[in-house]
Design a protein around this motif. Structure first.
Motif, PDB file in Angstrom:
ATOM      1  N   TRP A   1      82.595 -33.757  83.360  1.00 14.60           N
ATOM      2  CA  TRP A   1      82.550 -32.299  82.992  1.00 14.60           C
ATOM      3  C   TRP A   1      82.921 -31.645  82.399  1.00 14.60           C
ATOM      4  O   TRP A   1      83.345 -30.486  81.628  1.00 14.60           O
ATOM      5  CB  TRP A   1      82.712 -30.207  84.437  1.00 14.60           C
ATOM      6  N   ALA A   2      83.253 -32.405  81.480  1.00 16.02           N
ATOM      7  CA  ALA A   2      84.422 -32.739  80.060  1.00 16.02           C
ATOM      8  C   ALA A   2      83.151 -32.269  79.109  1.00 16.02           C
ATOM      9  O   ALA A   2      84.252 -30.615  78.337  1.00 16.02           O
ATOM     10  CB  ALA A   2      84.294 -34.185  79.225  1.00 16.02           C
ATOM     11  N   VAL A   3      82.237 -32.272  78.655  1.00  8.86           N
ATOM     12  CA  VAL A   3      81.010 -31.820  77.751  1.00  8.86           C
ATOM     13  C   VAL A   3      81.278 -30.104  78.818  1.00  8.86           C
ATOM     14  O   VAL A   3      81.095 -29.343  77.695  1.00  8.86           O
ATOM     15  CB  VAL A   3      79.560 -32.203  78.328  1.00  8.86           C
ATOM     16  N   SER A   4      81.039 -29.592  79.181  1.00 10.53           N
ATOM     17  CA  SER A   4      80.866 -28.281  80.118  1.00 10.53           C
ATOM     18  C   SER A   4      82.058 -27.489  80.117  1.00 10.53           C
ATOM     19  O   SER A   4      81.642 -26.702  79.034  1.00 10.53           O
ATOM     20  CB  SER A   4      80.770 -28.453  81.731  1.00 10.53           C
ATOM     21  N   PHE A   5      83.068 -27.979  79.827  1.00 11.92           N
ATOM     22  CA  PHE A   5      84.738 -27.548  80.190  1.00 11.92           C
ATOM     23  C   PHE A   5      84.890 -27.178  78.236  1.00 11.92           C
ATOM     24  O   PHE A   5      85.575 -26.153  78.430  1.00 11.92           O
ATOM     25  CB  PHE A   5      85.971 -28.480  80.423  1.00 11.92           C
ATOM     26  N   ARG A   6      84.314 -28.424  78.111  1.00 12.22           N
ATOM     27  CA  ARG A   6      85.004 -28.085  76.293  1.00 12.22           C
ATOM     28  C   ARG A   6      83.340 -26.591  75.490  1.00 12.22           C
ATOM     29  O   ARG A   6      84.145 -26.213  74.742  1.00 12.22           O
ATOM     30  CB  ARG A   6      84.626 -29.322  74.950  1.00 12.22           C
ATOM     31  N   ALA A   7      82.156 -26.773  76.149  1.00 13.49           N
ATOM     32  CA  ALA A   7      81.432 -25.573  76.137  1.00 13.49           C
ATOM     33  C   ALA A   7      81.918 -24.104  76.726  1.00 13.49           C
ATOM     34  O   ALA A   7      82.367 -23.318  75.695  1.00 13.49           O
ATOM     35  CB  ALA A   7      80.264 -25.370  76.142  1.00 13.49           C
ATOM     36  N   ASP A   8      83.028 -24.497  77.360  1.00  9.30           N
ATOM     37  CA  ASP A   8      83.614 -23.022  77.952  1.00  9.30           C
ATOM     38  C   ASP A   8      84.934 -22.772  77.117  1.00  9.30           C
ATOM     39  O   ASP A   8      84.981 -21.707  76.416  1.00  9.30           O
ATOM     40  CB  ASP A   8      84.512 -23.089  78.958  1.00  9.30           C
ATOM     41  N   GLU A   9      85.603 -23.810  76.407  1.00  7.14           N
ATOM     42  CA  GLU A   9      86.471 -23.827  75.645  1.00  7.14           C
ATOM     43  C   GLU A   9      86.116 -22.941  74.424  1.00  7.14           C
ATOM     44  O   GLU A   9      86.890 -21.528  73.769  1.00  7.14           O
ATOM     45  CB  GLU A   9      87.030 -24.904  75.137  1.00  7.14           C
TER      46      GLU A   9
ATOM     47  N   VAL B   1      74.859 -27.176  72.154  1.00 10.68           N
ATOM     48  CA  VAL B   1      74.242 -27.176  72.695  1.00 10.68           C
ATOM     49  C   VAL B   1      74.851 -28.568  73.903  1.00 10.68           C
ATOM     50  O   VAL B   1      75.231 -28.925  73.907  1.00 10.68           O
ATOM     51  CB  VAL B   1      72.799 -27.520  72.549  1.00 10.68           C
ATOM     52  N   SER B   2      75.178 -27.742  75.371  1.00 10.52           N
ATOM     53  CA  SER B   2      75.487 -28.763  76.295  1.00 10.52           C
ATOM     54  C   SER B   2      75.098 -29.800  77.142  1.00 10.52           C
ATOM     55  O   SER B   2      73.884 -28.632  78.059  1.00 10.52           O
ATOM     56  CB  SER B   2      77.203 -27.151  76.861  1.00 10.52           C
ATOM     57  N   LEU B   3      74.977 -29.881  77.715  1.00  9.91           N
ATOM     58  CA  LEU B   3      74.490 -31.652  78.192  1.00  9.91           C
ATOM     59  C   LEU B   3      74.757 -32.426  79.260  1.00  9.91           C
ATOM     60  O   LEU B   3      76.211 -32.037  78.768  1.00  9.91           O
ATOM     61  CB  LEU B   3      73.134 -32.395  77.718  1.00  9.91           C
ATOM     62  N   VAL B   4      74.428 -32.624  80.226  1.00  8.12           N
ATOM     63  CA  VAL B   4      75.813 -34.157  80.989  1.00  8.12           C
ATOM     64  C   VAL B   4      75.490 -35.248  80.580  1.00  8.12           C
ATOM     65  O   VAL B   4      74.514 -35.906  80.683  1.00  8.12           O
ATOM     66  CB  VAL B   4      75.897 -33.898  82.584  1.00  8.12           C
TER      67      VAL B   4
END
Ligand SMILES: Cc1ncc(COP(=O)(O)O)c(C=O)c1O
Length: 394
Positions: A20-28, A350-353
């Motif tokens: 989920w690193a990309v998703s966490f970065r999107a949160d940030e 744009v966030s993808l996994v």
């Protein structure tokens, strides 16, 4: 002062896994005011149908707020058995059904009842990323068998069989699958079930996407297997009824295993909320056209995503036949899935996994969710095209 942690807690720290690193970065980025497009989650974007809201309100008004049976409310177990009996070749008695708060917990209970830490569990890969936390909590030994990536991630029966050893206690398959939307055929499941029975091991099938199929109906493990004696099926309302936050799932097990599952629920949960179970029974019996309507929307989105990918020379995909995701191969960009996802997020929001979150065989893939309306998917693909054009220019 370090007072120490159990081996279980220490195993759980391995869950950091970067999935989920990309998703966490999107949160940030969002917390700092940047608006992004989230194509990473597998949480339905639809609202839970109104009839189910009405059922939960009615249940609350009736005072259904007390302890429930650890096996699950009889009415719900009956409605699950009725649904099962419409498609299975083996009749299901409500006594074989045990209710849990979601498929995640149901699988944890199943594995806890079947495997000790030295036992092996065979799981095809790529696999649902959320399994890792369950496996680490149980502490069993996980042996991966590759899916046939080139053949739309279909189940490779021979490789799955080859992964079974004397230490194997169970095989876990997921159809329709996350992340790849692959569906096992009746013949494949029948052959695998017969093999497992012959080897004296369990076959567990995660069917949470069973109602989200696009081109052909789902074949359940209980329909395919000649004998139900070693078969466990797991399902939930999270995806089919857009009820992920209601936390309601179940297992169907051979009658002899039901008391252990019941005891496990009693010992760890003491039942699920009555009002949620009442609403779930209503969802299964009176879902009207809601499930079909949502499935039609997901199919439209699948078609849209596949078409947009076919117009981008650097991306490739094989159309998924079920589930909620499309896997896109990004190797022609010269980037792996993680580099692609991180750079796309930084440059186009744009966030993808990244595919490596599901296993090594998909490190050159990114997973795109279908849990977004076509307008959002359209904007996201425009941005992906811009991202790729900029790479050509630089
Ligand atoms: C294959 C698979 N199994 C299980 C789950 C978890 O389901 P639940 O919400 O019922 O715990 C998910 C959620 O994404 C999934 O993709």
């Amino acid at each position: 002062m370090d007072l120490g942690l159990s081996r279980t807690a220490k195993r759980l720290t391995r869950d950091g896994d970067d999935v989920w690193a990309v998703s966490f970065r999107a949160d940030e980025i969002e917390q700092n005011g940047g608006q992004g497009l989230r194509l990473c989650v597998g949480d339905p974007d639809f609202a839970t149908p109104d009839a189910i809201h009405a059922a939960v309100s009615d249940s609350l008004k009736r005072g259904r707020t007390h302890y429930s049976s650890a096996q699950g409310e009889l009415e719900l177990r009956k409605s699950i058995a009725e649904l099962e009996n419409k498609t299975s070749r083996h009749s299901c008695d409500p006594e074989q059904v045990v209710v849990f708060p979601g498929a995640t917990n149901a699988l944890f209970a199943v594995l806890s009842c079947l495997l000790d830490t030295e036992d092996e569990l065979v799981v095809p890969e790529p696999m649902y990323a959320g399994y890792s936390g369950i496996f680490n909590t149980v502490g069993c030994q996980v042996i991966h068998a590759p899916l046939d990536t080139a053949n739309n991630f279909s189940l490779d029966i021979e490789k799955t069989k080859a992964a079974v050893s004397d230490k194997t206690r169970a095989v876990l398959v997921n159809t329709p699958g996350n992340p790849a939307g692959n569906m096992a055929s009746g013949e494949q499941l029948e052959a695998l079930a017969a093999f497992c029975l012959d080897r004296g091991i369990w076959l567990i099938c995660d069917e949470v996407y069973s109602m989200l199929t696009f081109d052909q109906p789902h074949v359940s493990i209980r329909r395919a297997a000649q004998s139900p004696d070693n078969i466990i099926s797991i399902n939930s309302l999270s995806k089919s009824h857009a009820m992920s936050g209601w936390r309601l799932g179940w297992v169907i097990v051979p009658a002899g295993l039901a008391p252990s599952m019941h005891n496990f629920n009693g010992g760890t949960l003491y039942g699920c909320p009555q009002f949620i179970q009442d609403a779930a029974a209503c969802a299964l019996r009176h879902d009207g056209d809601h499930v079909a309507d949502m499935r039609d929307q997901y199919r439209l989105r699948r078609d849209y995503v596949v078409e947009r990918i076919s117009g981008i020379p650097e991306l490739q995909c094989q159309p998924p036949t079920g589930g909620m995701f499309v896997m896109a191969d990004v190797s022609s960009t010269g980037l792996n899935g993680r580099q692609f996802a991180l750079q796309l997020l930084e440059e186009q929001r744009v966030s993808l996994v990244p595919g490596d979150g599901f296993g090594g065989s998909t490190e050159n893939f990114v997973r795109i969710t279908l849990a977004q309306p076509v307008e959002v998917l359209s904007e996201a693909f425009d941005r992906i095209e811009t991202f790729l054009q900029h790479r050509h220019l630089s």
